[in-house]
Design an enzyme around this catalytic site. Structure first.
Site, mmCIF file in Angstrom:
data_model
loop_
_atom_site.group_PDB
_atom_site.id
_atom_site.type_symbol
_atom_site.label_atom_id
_atom_site.label_comp_id
_atom_site.label_asym_id
_atom_site.label_seq_id
_atom_site.Cartn_x
_atom_site.Cartn_y
_atom_site.Cartn_z
ATOM 1 N N ARG A 186 0.848 -1.065 -0.059
ATOM 2 C CA ARG A 186 0.077 0.067 -0.073
ATOM 3 C C ARG A 186 0.954 1.309 -0.031
ATOM 4 O O ARG A 186 0.414 2.303 -0.107
ATOM 5 C CB ARG A 186 -1.125 0.023 1.307
ATOM 6 C CG ARG A 186 -2.117 -0.758 1.117
ATOM 7 C CD ARG A 186 -2.830 -1.090 2.547
ATOM 8 N NE ARG A 186 -1.675 -1.651 3.336
ATOM 9 C CZ ARG A 186 -1.977 -1.795 4.838
ATOM 10 N NH1 ARG A 186 -3.099 -1.596 5.125
ATOM 11 N NH2 ARG A 186 -1.018 -2.073 5.252
ATOM 12 N N LYS A 222 26.309 -4.724 -0.710
ATOM 13 C CA LYS A 222 27.557 -5.079 -0.242
ATOM 14 C C LYS A 222 27.530 -5.686 0.883
ATOM 15 O O LYS A 222 28.433 -6.461 1.230
ATOM 16 C CB LYS A 222 28.432 -3.565 -0.422
ATOM 17 C CG LYS A 222 27.800 -2.367 0.361
ATOM 18 C CD LYS A 222 26.784 -1.651 -0.438
ATOM 19 C CE LYS A 222 26.113 -0.770 0.474
ATOM 20 N NZ LYS A 222 25.331 0.220 -0.173
ATOM 21 N N GLU A 258 27.901 -4.467 -9.970
ATOM 22 C CA GLU A 258 28.409 -3.218 -10.312
ATOM 23 C C GLU A 258 27.910 -2.054 -9.084
ATOM 24 O O GLU A 258 28.888 -1.172 -8.483
ATOM 25 C CB GLU A 258 28.166 -2.667 -11.726
ATOM 26 C CG GLU A 258 29.162 -1.474 -11.905
ATOM 27 C CD GLU A 258 30.293 -1.868 -11.983
ATOM 28 O OE1 GLU A 258 30.811 -2.369 -12.711
ATOM 29 O OE2 GLU A 258 30.953 -0.985 -11.368
ATOM 30 N N GLY A 293 28.417 3.454 -6.142
ATOM 31 C CA GLY A 293 27.347 4.073 -6.723
ATOM 32 C C GLY A 293 27.401 3.975 -8.217
ATOM 33 O O GLY A 293 27.589 2.916 -8.833
ATOM 34 N N GLU A 320 21.903 4.109 4.546
ATOM 35 C CA GLU A 320 21.351 2.795 4.658
ATOM 36 C C GLU A 320 20.142 2.688 5.309
ATOM 37 O O GLU A 320 20.025 3.750 6.058
ATOM 38 C CB GLU A 320 22.528 2.007 4.934
ATOM 39 C CG GLU A 320 23.679 1.697 4.392
ATOM 40 C CD GLU A 320 23.405 1.155 2.891
ATOM 41 O OE1 GLU A 320 22.823 0.026 2.844
ATOM 42 O OE2 GLU A 320 23.782 1.717 1.895
ATOM 43 N N LYS A 349 32.228 -2.390 1.500
ATOM 44 C CA LYS A 349 32.659 -2.037 0.042
ATOM 45 C C LYS A 349 34.150 -2.659 -0.101
ATOM 46 O O LYS A 349 34.655 -2.901 -1.168
ATOM 47 C CB LYS A 349 32.251 -0.604 -0.394
ATOM 48 C CG LYS A 349 30.810 -0.508 -0.389
ATOM 49 C CD LYS A 349 30.894 0.842 -0.286
ATOM 50 C CE LYS A 349 29.203 1.294 -0.669
ATOM 51 N NZ LYS A 349 28.922 2.639 -0.183
ATOM 52 N N GLY A 384 22.672 7.351 -4.145
ATOM 53 C CA GLY A 384 21.534 8.121 -4.483
ATOM 54 C C GLY A 384 20.777 7.234 -5.585
ATOM 55 O O GLY A 384 21.286 6.429 -6.392
HETATM 56 P P1 NAP Z 1 15.222 1.125 0.774
HETATM 57 O O1 NAP Z 1 14.973 2.470 0.043
HETATM 58 O O2 NAP Z 1 15.366 0.822 2.204
HETATM 59 O O3 NAP Z 1 14.305 -0.034 0.072
HETATM 60 C C1 NAP Z 1 14.374 -1.277 0.214
HETATM 61 C C2 NAP Z 1 13.229 -2.045 -0.527
HETATM 62 O O4 NAP Z 1 13.095 -3.417 0.055
HETATM 63 C C3 NAP Z 1 11.936 -1.240 -0.081
HETATM 64 O O5 NAP Z 1 11.085 -1.432 -1.323
HETATM 65 C C4 NAP Z 1 11.092 -2.408 0.775
HETATM 66 O O6 NAP Z 1 9.864 -2.569 0.779
HETATM 67 C C5 NAP Z 1 11.767 -3.774 0.351
HETATM 68 N N1 NAP Z 1 11.866 -4.794 1.353
HETATM 69 C C6 NAP Z 1 12.326 -4.647 2.432
HETATM 70 N N2 NAP Z 1 12.060 -5.957 3.232
HETATM 71 C C7 NAP Z 1 11.490 -6.606 2.168
HETATM 72 C C8 NAP Z 1 10.889 -7.758 2.278
HETATM 73 N N3 NAP Z 1 11.084 -8.736 3.244
HETATM 74 N N4 NAP Z 1 10.209 -8.479 1.073
HETATM 75 C C9 NAP Z 1 10.002 -7.645 0.124
HETATM 76 N N5 NAP Z 1 10.618 -6.448 -0.192
HETATM 77 C C10 NAP Z 1 11.185 -6.069 1.012
HETATM 78 O O7 NAP Z 1 16.758 0.431 0.319
HETATM 79 P P2 NAP Z 1 17.661 1.225 -0.990
HETATM 80 O O8 NAP Z 1 18.201 2.337 -0.551
HETATM 81 O O9 NAP Z 1 16.847 1.311 -2.351
HETATM 82 O O10 NAP Z 1 18.899 0.159 -1.031
HETATM 83 C C11 NAP Z 1 18.678 -1.152 -1.760
HETATM 84 C C12 NAP Z 1 19.886 -1.978 -1.740
HETATM 85 O O11 NAP Z 1 20.674 -1.224 -2.319
HETATM 86 C C13 NAP Z 1 20.737 -2.156 -0.421
HETATM 87 O O12 NAP Z 1 21.294 -3.275 -0.355
HETATM 88 C C14 NAP Z 1 21.733 -0.772 -0.240
HETATM 89 O O13 NAP Z 1 22.809 -1.192 0.329
HETATM 90 C C15 NAP Z 1 22.101 -0.819 -1.629
HETATM 91 N N6 NAP Z 1 22.380 0.266 -2.309
HETATM 92 C C16 NAP Z 1 21.769 1.643 -2.156
HETATM 93 C C17 NAP Z 1 22.295 2.989 -2.687
HETATM 94 C C18 NAP Z 1 21.562 4.084 -2.378
HETATM 95 O O14 NAP Z 1 21.991 5.206 -2.735
HETATM 96 N N7 NAP Z 1 20.421 4.020 -1.701
HETATM 97 C C19 NAP Z 1 23.435 2.862 -3.198
HETATM 98 C C20 NAP Z 1 24.033 1.511 -3.720
HETATM 99 C C21 NAP Z 1 23.510 0.481 -3.257
HETATM 100 P P3 NAP Z 1 8.863 -1.168 0.828
HETATM 101 O O15 NAP Z 1 9.033 -0.194 0.156
HETATM 102 O O16 NAP Z 1 7.187 -1.789 1.132
HETATM 103 O O17 NAP Z 1 9.083 -0.903 2.513
HETATM 104 N N1 HSE Z 2 24.666 4.347 2.102
HETATM 105 C C1 HSE Z 2 25.501 4.160 0.829
HETATM 106 C C2 HSE Z 2 26.398 5.197 0.700
HETATM 107 C C3 HSE Z 2 24.648 4.053 -0.295
HETATM 108 O O1 HSE Z 2 25.969 6.617 1.259
HETATM 109 O O2 HSE Z 2 27.347 5.229 0.031
HETATM 110 C C4 HSE Z 2 25.696 3.582 -1.548
HETATM 111 O O3 HSE Z 2 26.381 2.440 -1.403
#
Ligand code: NAP
Ligand code: HSE
Length: 443
Positions: free
Chosen positions: A51, A108, A132, A137, A193, A208, A307
């Site tokens: 939702r 990571k 990657e 990023g 995170e 990382k 981002g």
């Molecule tokens: P996020 O915004 O917290 O999103 C996580 C997603 O996973 C949400 O859609 C959440 O659902 C869903 N989720 C959580 N638990 C779940 C479950 N049990 N079953 C199904 N779906 C579930 O995280 P994010 O920033 O996108 O990061 C995702 C990954 O990318 C992480 O490993 C992070 O370390 C990596 N990463 C992030 C960035 C960045 O800049 N943000 C950069 C590089 C790598 P809901 O939306 O319904 O809560």
């Molecule tokens: N939280 C992480 C950062 C996301 O700020 O670098 C990218 O890996």
């Protein structure tokens, strides 16, 4: 005319990164299809809360809360794991790989904890694991290490690997504000995170660094085997002290390998870098990684380290590679067993002991402002043969306290660690001392 092959994509997790991938993939799909000669279909996506309002429109029939069902769906060829964490994400990743699928991951923390199991599962079942987006990023750093620099060995890799911390440090310096005041902004911008302590305490950078170490040296070094220090104890005053000494402050990962002794060292800590150093000038969410290769020399990579858009760019580059794998490698199950693994074979190496990790240090002490204090501090340093290079003393709250900032000549991690413990026990030292490393990198 042949009907183009249809490649079906499942996205587990539609948060910051997942929505970015959905948005950009929907936008550039016709162009990618023309270039790749396939049809791309965003088949299903999973979330925790169906939702929740999202910035992308997803037909209700495509959305589920059952990530494992997406991972193992026989109609899905590529699974993007964008959930994060090491529990559900591990089940999804291993489940999809066990079905021989291609998994694309930005996770990571998962790779650092379960990388060996993941790569072995991929190998055993003819699947592929692409990652990657897991480091730096939008910078194509994994490709650079695996492909562009394949002829090299790497005595030194160092740099800024966490966008959240670099954003916070930049704002702290510019706004003269404590880190807690800036953290909310970094979260709002989608950089942090889900558990932001992973960022500010240095663990995300350590994850990382572990992935880079595996790629560069073929061995897993876990965060608990590294020095890992975060940015949480740095104050605006430290930026002023550093600036008075001609330095900026950056959270760095430093990976060194001595190819004569075989010693490897992986560490994460806030570091004073000369203001003129190119990495010291990299600000905001940007990452910067310097890779010293024994053949190519030093190459430097700068770009957005976190981002939605930068990370989606890296995920989509893996998706394109995944399509090529599926298209050109229909016999993937057979050939995957023969393909070289993601990292080079581990050469004999061992972790460098603390006494072999040498460097200069910045020490900030809050002490009672009374006669003889400086002598006691100097004695504690001299006992470990730590030689003082400079001292700055200034008055500090509460009344009767003073701030002492010392820099040292070359010492090592064992000597400085023992010195810190001795200093902490002195009654004239009023708070836990802050230690920062001074980076002596030529390029
Ligand atoms: P996020 O915004 O917290 O999103 C996580 C997603 O996973 C949400 O859609 C959440 O659902 C869903 N989720 C959580 N638990 C779940 C479950 N049990 N079953 C199904 N779906 C579930 O995280 P994010 O920033 O996108 O990061 C995702 C990954 O990318 C992480 O490993 C992070 O370390 C990596 N990463 C992030 C960035 C960045 O800049 N943000 C950069 C590089 C790598 P809901 O939306 O319904 O809560
Ligand atoms: N939280 C992480 C950062 C996301 O700020 O670098 C990218 O890996």
């Amino acid at each position: 005319m042949n009907t183009p092959m249809v490649i079906r994509i499942g996205i587990c997790g539609l948060g910051t990164v997942g929505q970015g991938v959905w948005k950009h993939l929907s936008r550039i799909r016709p162009e990618l299809e023309a270039r790749l000669g396939v049809k791309l279909e965003l088949t299903r996506a999973s979330v925790r809360d169906r939702r929740k309002k999202r910035s992308v429109t997803i037909p209700a029939g495509k959305l589920t809360t059952d990530s494992l069902a997406v991972a193992t769906d026989p109609n899905i060829d590529i699974v993007c794991e964008l959930i994060g964490g090491t529990t559900v994400a591990r089940d999804v990743t291993l489940g999809a790989l066990a079905c021989g699928k291609v998994v694309v991951s930005a996770n990571k923390a998962l790779i650092c904890k379960h990388g060996a199991e993941i790569f072995e599962t991929a190998r055993r079942h003819g699947g592929h694991f692409l990652f990657e987006a897991s480091v730096a990023g939008g910078i194509p750093l994994i490709k650079a290490l695996r492909e562009g620099l394949v002829a090299n060995r790497f005595p030194l890799i160092y740099g800024i690997l966490n966008g959240t911390c670099n954003y916070i440090l930049t704002q702290m310096e510019e706004q003269d504000a404590p880190y807690s005041a800036i953290l909310g902004e970094a979260k709002q911008l989608g950089y942090a995170e889900a558990d932001e302590s992973l960022d500010v305490l240095g663990w995300d950078t350590a994850h990382k660094a572990s992935v880079l170490t595996f790629l560069a040296h073929g061995t897993w070094v876990k965060p608990e085997q590294m020095i890992v220090e975060g940015i949480d104890r740095i104050t605006p005053g430290d930026f002023k002290n550093a600036s008075a000494l001609g330095y900026g402050i950056k959270l760095l990962a430093v990976i060194t390998r001595d190819f004569t002794t075989g010693e490897l060292s992986v560490r994460v800590h806030p570091t004073l870098l000369p203001e003129s150093h190119v990495v010291a000038k990299v600000s905001g969410v940007f990452n910067a990684v310097s890779v010293q290769g024994d053949v190519a020399g030093t190459t430097l990579y700068i770009g957005r380290g976190a981002g939605q858009d930068a990370t989606a760019s890296a995920v989509i580059s893996d998706l394109v590679d995944a399509v090529s794998l599926l298209k050109n490698d229909r016999r993937a199950f057979i050939t995957a067993r023969k393909r070289p693994g993601p990292a080079r074979p581990a050469l004999a190496c061992r972790l460098a002991p603390p006494e072999h990790i040498r460097g200069r240090y910045y020490l900030r002490l809050t002490v009672s402002d009374e006669p003889g204090v400086l002598a006691k501090i100097a004695t504690a340093l001299a006992a470990q043969h730590v030689s003082i290079a400079s001292v700055i003393q200034s008055a500090q709250e509460p009344a009767g306290a003073a701030s002492l900032v010392l820099t040292t000549h070359q010492s090592d991690e064992r000597a400085i660690g023992t010195t810190l413990r001795r200093l902490s026990r002195l009654s004239c030292v009023l708070e836990k001392p802050l230690l920062l490393r001074i980076g002596d990198f030529s390029e």
